[in-house]
Scaffold this motif. Structure first.
Motif, mmCIF file in Angstrom:
data_model
loop_
_atom_site.group_PDB
_atom_site.id
_atom_site.type_symbol
_atom_site.label_atom_id
_atom_site.label_comp_id
_atom_site.label_asym_id
_atom_site.label_seq_id
_atom_site.Cartn_x
_atom_site.Cartn_y
_atom_site.Cartn_z
ATOM 1 N N THR A 212 -11.583 -6.452 -15.657
ATOM 2 C CA THR A 212 -11.872 -6.852 -14.399
ATOM 3 C C THR A 212 -11.172 -6.477 -13.045
ATOM 4 O O THR A 212 -10.131 -6.132 -12.550
ATOM 5 N N PRO A 213 -11.846 -6.590 -11.992
ATOM 6 C CA PRO A 213 -11.278 -6.277 -10.418
ATOM 7 C C PRO A 213 -10.184 -6.998 -10.281
ATOM 8 O O PRO A 213 -9.339 -6.363 -9.716
ATOM 9 N N GLU A 214 -10.305 -8.267 -10.228
ATOM 10 C CA GLU A 214 -9.684 -9.410 -9.629
ATOM 11 C C GLU A 214 -8.025 -8.602 -10.694
ATOM 12 O O GLU A 214 -6.565 -8.569 -10.596
ATOM 13 N N ALA A 215 -8.555 -8.813 -12.386
ATOM 14 C CA ALA A 215 -6.686 -7.935 -13.274
ATOM 15 C C ALA A 215 -6.407 -6.886 -12.654
ATOM 16 O O ALA A 215 -5.598 -6.883 -12.422
ATOM 17 N N LEU A 216 -6.998 -5.776 -12.125
ATOM 18 C CA LEU A 216 -6.810 -4.970 -11.965
ATOM 19 C C LEU A 216 -6.220 -5.211 -10.452
ATOM 20 O O LEU A 216 -4.593 -4.033 -10.532
ATOM 21 N N LEU A 217 -6.283 -5.568 -9.255
ATOM 22 C CA LEU A 217 -5.765 -5.560 -8.723
ATOM 23 C C LEU A 217 -4.812 -6.805 -8.222
ATOM 24 O O LEU A 217 -3.135 -6.057 -8.232
ATOM 25 N N THR A 218 -4.460 -7.584 -9.024
ATOM 26 C CA THR A 218 -3.147 -8.080 -9.907
ATOM 27 C C THR A 218 -2.661 -7.204 -9.888
ATOM 28 O O THR A 218 -1.104 -7.400 -9.790
ATOM 29 N N CYS A 219 -2.803 -6.509 -11.050
ATOM 30 C CA CYS A 219 -2.046 -5.784 -11.772
ATOM 31 C C CYS A 219 -0.920 -4.381 -10.566
ATOM 32 O O CYS A 219 0.085 -3.844 -10.599
ATOM 33 N N VAL A 220 -2.505 -4.172 -9.880
ATOM 34 C CA VAL A 220 -1.470 -2.859 -8.818
ATOM 35 C C VAL A 220 -0.707 -3.934 -7.876
ATOM 36 O O VAL A 220 0.299 -3.001 -7.724
ATOM 37 N N LEU A 221 -1.123 -5.167 -7.474
ATOM 38 C CA LEU A 221 -0.314 -5.675 -6.595
ATOM 39 C C LEU A 221 1.557 -5.980 -7.229
ATOM 40 O O LEU A 221 2.242 -5.472 -6.235
ATOM 41 N N ARG A 222 1.127 -6.241 -8.071
ATOM 42 C CA ARG A 222 1.971 -6.487 -9.066
ATOM 43 C C ARG A 222 3.291 -4.668 -9.634
ATOM 44 O O ARG A 222 4.786 -5.274 -8.952
#
Ligand code: ADP
Ligand code: GLC
Length: 501
Positions: free
Chosen positions: A445-455
């Protein structure tokens, strides 16, 4: 190897092989696996259709023989060409049928992007030619002990071999189940494929027929290119409709992880880079020079600020599989909340190309997009980026994340297929244990990808931890040595267990 007897003779049949012709990872594997097996002492040859691009590559060629093969409504003369060109690593055979293969475009599509309308005929003729060659027609003075086929384009080969006398056993490797080689009953009939194969237990697939299914059913062994994908495809989510067939052939199904060619993908020697480097800190500084050069090449000014900001790279076929839509969804937020920049190389679906072109136009100093295929730019992105994006919805193995690990560019990957088998998430625990190599997220999901990239970006700014992750990734061994030995064992086993061998 067969002890002190003659080396096993293996014929690889495929639709692409680097450096002659390549659209994706299949091309890399058909170069690097045969080469490794050859170095291990096996007698390996590769057969491909003689596409125009291959003939234009100008390998030294000689005519090895002729045969006549049935096509749609009429037969085709097929010229078998043979090349021992050093650049190819192993001898290469070409099935030359000018009507079917001497055209522009890639192996599967017209230059305008649509599938060649006679693909069913092209790959049936190729498959018939390979099956005949493997059983001695024409006699080229070399007959394989095993035929190793790859993806739907070669799926009919195991079926033809199964029904031929004195045929060698075959292996079918699934590189990607989502391309199933599905064609109509009209094409089936025109190609003169046997009526008795047209059953739901045979090649028929929901009113059409599938060349991939032929490979699954008739090969003596079926494998896919990572252990995790081999398990995933037994579930309806990943089976592309082949769940039942795959479950029924479970006894002959395995997963063998792909390797990479560690000479071609080597930051220490890569001729495409402005500065070569290794994981040793003194030379690793060279990576920063590649970043500056890449930014410049892609039209982004390599200011001190840009050099400090994380650069996200993507090299991909632009198709649904690769989760490109997830990347598009998170771009606005990334631009707003971080200083990250993006460099993208890709070709594929029109929609993705258009949106990426538009985004690059709107944000010329944040996003750069090169539409098309460029082997050397792919190397420079692996070297110049800080993070590599690979949010694939599914991934049979994936080679790009392996290249990025080797180039000190930690990948951000979805927890699926070969990505699970090759990337270790930078969780607190894995960082503590010094095993982390990249960033893994659970849901596509975009949310999970975004959280991961931010991490990942947060850790990018914590330099000692970042260096450790890079260092661990660069020291992984993704050579073919282990998997090639497993393939050799599989060949040996097949030879010992099948009667015709
Ligand atoms: P897939 O085979 O599904 O495309 P892989 O990760 O196994 O995925 O392999 C992709 C290969 O194709 C890599 O060698 C990658 O560098 C290459 N590739 C993909 N798109 C491009 C492109 N536009 N230009 C150059 N190389 C590309
Ligand atoms: C396919 C898959 C990819 C794999 C490659 C080589 O194209 O999509 O995951 O790495 O084949 O096996």
């Amino acid at each position: 190897m067969t002890g002190n007897t003659k080396p096993m003779k293996i014929l690889f049949a495929a639709s692409e092989a680097y450096p002659l012709i390549k659209t994706g990872g299949l091309g890399d594997v058909i170069y690097s696996l045969p080469r490794t097996l050859h170095q291990m002492g096996l007698d390996v040859r590769v057969i491909l259709p003689a596409y125009r691009d291959i003939l234009e590559f100008k390998p030294e060629l000689k005519i090895a023989g002729w045969l006549e093969v049935q096509g749609a409504g009429h037969s085709h003369p097929v010229r078998i060409l043979e090349s021992h060109d050093e650049r190819l690593g192993v001898p290469v055979l070409l099935a030359d049928v000018a009507d079917l293969f001497d055209r522009p475009g890639n192996p599967y599509t017209h230059p305008d992007g649509y599938d060649w309308p006679d693909n069913a005929e092209r790959f049936t003729v190729f498959s018939r030619a390979v099956a005949q060659l493997a059983t001695g027609t024409p006699d080229i003075g070399w007959r394989p002990d095993i035929v190793h086929t790859h993806d739907w384009q070669t799926g009919l080969i195991p079926a033809f071999l199964y029904h031929l006398k004195n045929a060698p056993p075959s292996i079918f490797t699934i590189h990607n189940l989502s391309y199933a080689g599905i064609f109509s009953h009209i094409e089936y009939t025109a190609l003169g494929l046997p009526d008795e194969w047209w059953t739901s237990e045979g090649l028929e697939f929901h009113g059409n027929f599938s060349m991939l299914k032929a490979g699954l059913l008739y090969a003596d062994h079926v494998n896919t290119v990572s252990p995790t994908y081999a398990k995933e495809i037994l579930s309806s989510e990943f089976s592309n409709g082949f769940e039942g067939v795959l479950k029924s052939i479970r006894h002959k199904l395995s997963g063998l992880l792909n390797g990479i060619d560690q000479d071609i993908w080597n930051p220490k020697t890569d001729p495409d880079l402005v500065s070569n480097y290794s994981e040793k800190w003194q030379t690793f500084k060279g990576k920063q020079e590649n970043k500056a050069a890449l930014l410049k090449e892609m039209g982004i000014k390599p200011t001190a600020k840009k050099l400090q900001a994380p650069l996200l790279g993507l090299v991909s076929r632009l198709v649904e599989q690769k989760g490109i839509d997830l990347i598009l969804d998170i771009i606005p937020e990334l631009l707003k909340t971080t200083d990250a920049n993006l460099v993208i190389l890709g070709a594929g679906q029109d929609y993705f190309e258009r949106v990426l072109t538009m985004l690059a136009k709107q944000h010329p100093q944040r996003i750069a997009f090169h539409s098309g295929y460029s082997e050397s730019l792919a190397h420079r992105i692996e070297a110049g980026a800080d993070l590599f994006l690979m949010p694939s919805r599914f991934e049979p193995c994936g080679l790009n994340q392996l290249y990025s690990l080797r180039y000190g560019t930690p990948p951000v990957v979805h927890k699926t297929g070969g990505l699970v088998d090759t990337v270790v998430d930078a969780s607190e625990e894995n960082i503590r244990n010094k095993t982390a190599t990249g960033f893994v997220f659970d849901e596509p999901t975009p949310e999970a990808l975004l959280t991961c990239v931010l991490r990942a970006i947060k850790i990018y700014n914590d330099k000692p931890t970042w260096r450790q992750i890079i260092h661990t990734g660069m020291r992984q061994d993704f050579s073919w040595t282990h998997s090639a030995s497993e393939y050799a064992a599989l060949y040996n086993n097949l030879l010992n267990t099948t009667k015709n061998g």
